[in-house]
Design a protein around this motif. Structure first.
Motif, PDB file in Angstrom:
ATOM      1  N   LYS A 163      -2.170  -3.518  12.701  1.00  0.00           N
ATOM      2  CA  LYS A 163      -3.605  -3.796  12.793  1.00  0.00           C
ATOM      3  C   LYS A 163      -3.906  -5.134  13.471  1.00  0.00           C
ATOM      4  O   LYS A 163      -4.921  -5.759  13.191  1.00  0.00           O
ATOM      5  CB  LYS A 163      -4.221  -3.786  11.387  1.00  0.00           C
ATOM      6  CG  LYS A 163      -4.138  -2.450  10.675  1.00  0.00           C
ATOM      7  CD  LYS A 163      -4.807  -2.509   9.312  1.00  0.00           C
ATOM      8  CE  LYS A 163      -4.741  -1.187   8.596  1.00  0.00           C
ATOM      9  NZ  LYS A 163      -5.401  -1.236   7.259  1.00  0.00           N
ATOM     10  N   GLY A 164      -3.020  -5.592  14.332  1.00  0.00           N
ATOM     11  CA  GLY A 164      -3.254  -6.877  14.973  1.00  0.00           C
ATOM     12  C   GLY A 164      -2.252  -7.143  16.075  1.00  0.00           C
ATOM     13  O   GLY A 164      -1.599  -6.232  16.587  1.00  0.00           O
ATOM     14  N   THR A 186       2.763  -5.870  12.505  1.00  0.00           N
ATOM     15  CA  THR A 186       1.539  -5.313  11.952  1.00  0.00           C
ATOM     16  C   THR A 186       0.994  -4.223  12.866  1.00  0.00           C
ATOM     17  O   THR A 186       1.080  -4.324  14.088  1.00  0.00           O
ATOM     18  CB  THR A 186       0.462  -6.394  11.746  1.00  0.00           C
ATOM     19  OG1 THR A 186      -0.737  -5.783  11.256  1.00  0.00           O
ATOM     20  CG2 THR A 186       0.164  -7.130  13.045  1.00  0.00           C
ATOM     21  N   TYR A 194       1.550  -2.985   3.874  1.00  0.00           N
ATOM     22  CA  TYR A 194       0.531  -3.633   3.058  1.00  0.00           C
ATOM     23  C   TYR A 194      -0.867  -3.310   3.583  1.00  0.00           C
ATOM     24  O   TYR A 194      -1.024  -2.841   4.721  1.00  0.00           O
ATOM     25  CB  TYR A 194       0.795  -5.138   3.008  1.00  0.00           C
ATOM     26  CG  TYR A 194       2.065  -5.432   2.248  1.00  0.00           C
ATOM     27  CD1 TYR A 194       2.040  -5.761   0.901  1.00  0.00           C
ATOM     28  CD2 TYR A 194       3.305  -5.289   2.873  1.00  0.00           C
ATOM     29  CE1 TYR A 194       3.211  -5.977   0.195  1.00  0.00           C
ATOM     30  CE2 TYR A 194       4.487  -5.496   2.163  1.00  0.00           C
ATOM     31  CZ  TYR A 194       4.426  -5.838   0.828  1.00  0.00           C
ATOM     32  OH  TYR A 194       5.583  -6.014   0.126  1.00  0.00           O
ATOM     33  N   PRO A 195      -1.895  -3.522   2.755  1.00  0.00           N
ATOM     34  CA  PRO A 195      -3.263  -3.145   3.152  1.00  0.00           C
ATOM     35  C   PRO A 195      -3.722  -3.757   4.472  1.00  0.00           C
ATOM     36  O   PRO A 195      -4.536  -3.157   5.180  1.00  0.00           O
ATOM     37  CB  PRO A 195      -4.114  -3.647   1.980  1.00  0.00           C
ATOM     38  CG  PRO A 195      -3.194  -3.592   0.798  1.00  0.00           C
ATOM     39  CD  PRO A 195      -1.852  -3.985   1.347  1.00  0.00           C
ATOM     40  N   ASP A 196      -3.217  -4.936   4.826  1.00  0.00           N
ATOM     41  CA  ASP A 196      -3.622  -5.572   6.084  1.00  0.00           C
ATOM     42  C   ASP A 196      -2.844  -5.055   7.288  1.00  0.00           C
ATOM     43  O   ASP A 196      -3.012  -5.546   8.406  1.00  0.00           O
ATOM     44  CB  ASP A 196      -3.488  -7.087   5.989  1.00  0.00           C
ATOM     45  CG  ASP A 196      -2.053  -7.548   5.764  1.00  0.00           C
ATOM     46  OD1 ASP A 196      -1.152  -6.686   5.612  1.00  0.00           O
ATOM     47  OD2 ASP A 196      -1.817  -8.773   5.730  1.00  0.00           O
ATOM     48  N   SER A 225       0.827  -1.211   0.000  1.00  0.00           N
ATOM     49  CA  SER A 225       0.000   0.000   0.000  1.00  0.00           C
ATOM     50  C   SER A 225       0.854   1.251   0.000  1.00  0.00           C
ATOM     51  O   SER A 225       0.452   2.293  -0.516  1.00  0.00           O
ATOM     52  CB  SER A 225      -0.942   0.001   1.211  1.00  0.00           C
ATOM     53  OG  SER A 225      -0.202  -0.111   2.429  1.00  0.00           O
TER      54      SER A 225
END
Length: 366
Positions: free
Chosen positions: A226-227, A224, A210-212, A194
């Motif tokens: 987002k996690g 990450t 990346y998008p995730d 991304s």
């Protein structure tokens, strides 16, 4: 690593280009700028093709003495070019210098990507007529088909998706020769990022998000945003014992929340070092535990312990807004070679806060 070989009179014919998403941005001789986020798709166009030795094993490729120019009523022939310099690149990573001359006007740089990747490439030269073009190599047929991915001297090209396969980068001139050039390329990260967070001037180190929310550095997973990041858990324990007692001290970082990530660095401290690490700036919500205990035997046995950290707060606790706003950065150091956290550079680290250990030495990698 590269291996030099030679070939003569490589014939050039025309075919349709492959589909690639690509964009270009200016680049100077001093540094390669980070790629922009917007990707502009290109339409197919007519481009070159040349013959190569049909050796499936790239490292066993041998020189070709002569190749016969082909003719087809449906193909427009171009003058053949002479390539006396070709190189095998062990990894999908380049930062090489060479010179084009009248006797050696074309250079070929061969590389392989075993899985789908992204790619960044730039060309630096004082000669604005120099061009680097990407070719897809088929070792079974002995042909290299040019794509519509190319970059002129002074510019950078980025691809979000480079399919698995064998490739060559041809460096040539649309005008005069006689000048040196630097070809830089990095195709180690996964496809469809991304954004590019960091790209070193040499392109030997590229960090992509990346998008995730996942972040990779030269294909190595960092973490990450987002996690969960259980692989980033860090612990340091130290016990100083003597005949009649001991002192024990421990630091623990877990449930890491990522605020931001640096470019790769060379990191050296009293307790840890790495020639390729990355700095992870932890965010609020990251769990921190500090514990110290002491014991002394004797007629009146003495034992003491505390979970209070260097800021006077009781742990285990989550890093909060006050920690971030008033006490600077809290940095987890992640070793990209060993794939593990090796240090915590923060005022919350007793060893740095107390001055027991010197401030680490940090140098960004080119």
């Amino acid at each position: 690593m590269r291996k030099r070989q030679s070939s003569k009179a490589l014939s050039v014919i025309m075919i349709l280009a492959l589909f690639f998403s690509v964009f270009t941005v200016p680049v100077s001789a001093e540094s390669a700028p980070e790629s922009a986020e917007a990707i502009q798709p290109l339409t197919p166009e007519t481009v070159n093709r040349f013959s190569v030795p049909a050796f499936p094993d790239l490292l066993d490729m041998t020189a070709v003495d002569a190749l016969i120019e082909q003719k087809d009523d449906n193909i427009t022939l171009e003058p053949s070019f002479s390539t006396k310099s070709s190189y095998n690149v062990a990894d999908a990573l380049m930062n090489f210098n060479d010179t084009l001359t009248a006797e050696d006007p074309d250079d070929l740089w061969f590389f392989k990507v075993p899985s789908d990747r992204s790619m960044i490439m730039n060309l630096v030269s004082s000669n604005s007529a120099y061009v680097a073009r990407l070719y897809l190599v088929d070792w079974n047929t002995g042909e290299a088909a040019a794509t519509n991915v190319s970059v002129s001297a002074g510019y950078q090209v980025s691809l979000k998706e480079l399919p698995a396969g064998d490739y060559a980068i041809r460096v040539y001139s649309d005008g005069t020769v006689g000048d040196s050039y630097t070809i830089r390329m990095n195709a180690l990260n996964k496809p469809n990022y991304s954004s590019i967070l960091h790209a070193s001037a040499s392109l030997l180190n590229v960090v992509a998000e990346y998008p995730d929310g996942a972040v990779y550095s030269n294909g190595v997973y960092v973490g990450t945003g987002k996690g969960e990041n259980p692989h980033l858990d860090w612990k340091r324990e130290f016990t100083n014992s003597w005949g009649s007692g001991y002192t024990h001290r421990s630091h623990n970082i877990s449930s890491v929340k990522i605020k931001s990530i640096s470019a790769p660095v060379n990191y050296s401290s009293s307790s840890a070092s790495s020639n390729k690490a990355i700095l992870i700036y932890v965010d609020k919500g990251t769990l921190f535990t500090y514990f110290v205990s002491a014991y002394q035997s004797g007629p009146n046995h003495e034992y003491d312990n505390s979970f209070v950290d260097t800021l006077g707060k009781t742990t285990p606790r989550r890093i909060d807004e006050d920690d971030l706003e008033n006490w600077g950065d809290h940095i987890l150091v992640y070793d990209l070679n060993e794939n593990k956290a090796i240090d915590f550079f923060s005022v919350l680290n007793f060893y740095y806060a107390s001055g027991v250990e010197a401030i680490p030495t940090i140098t960004y990698l080119n």
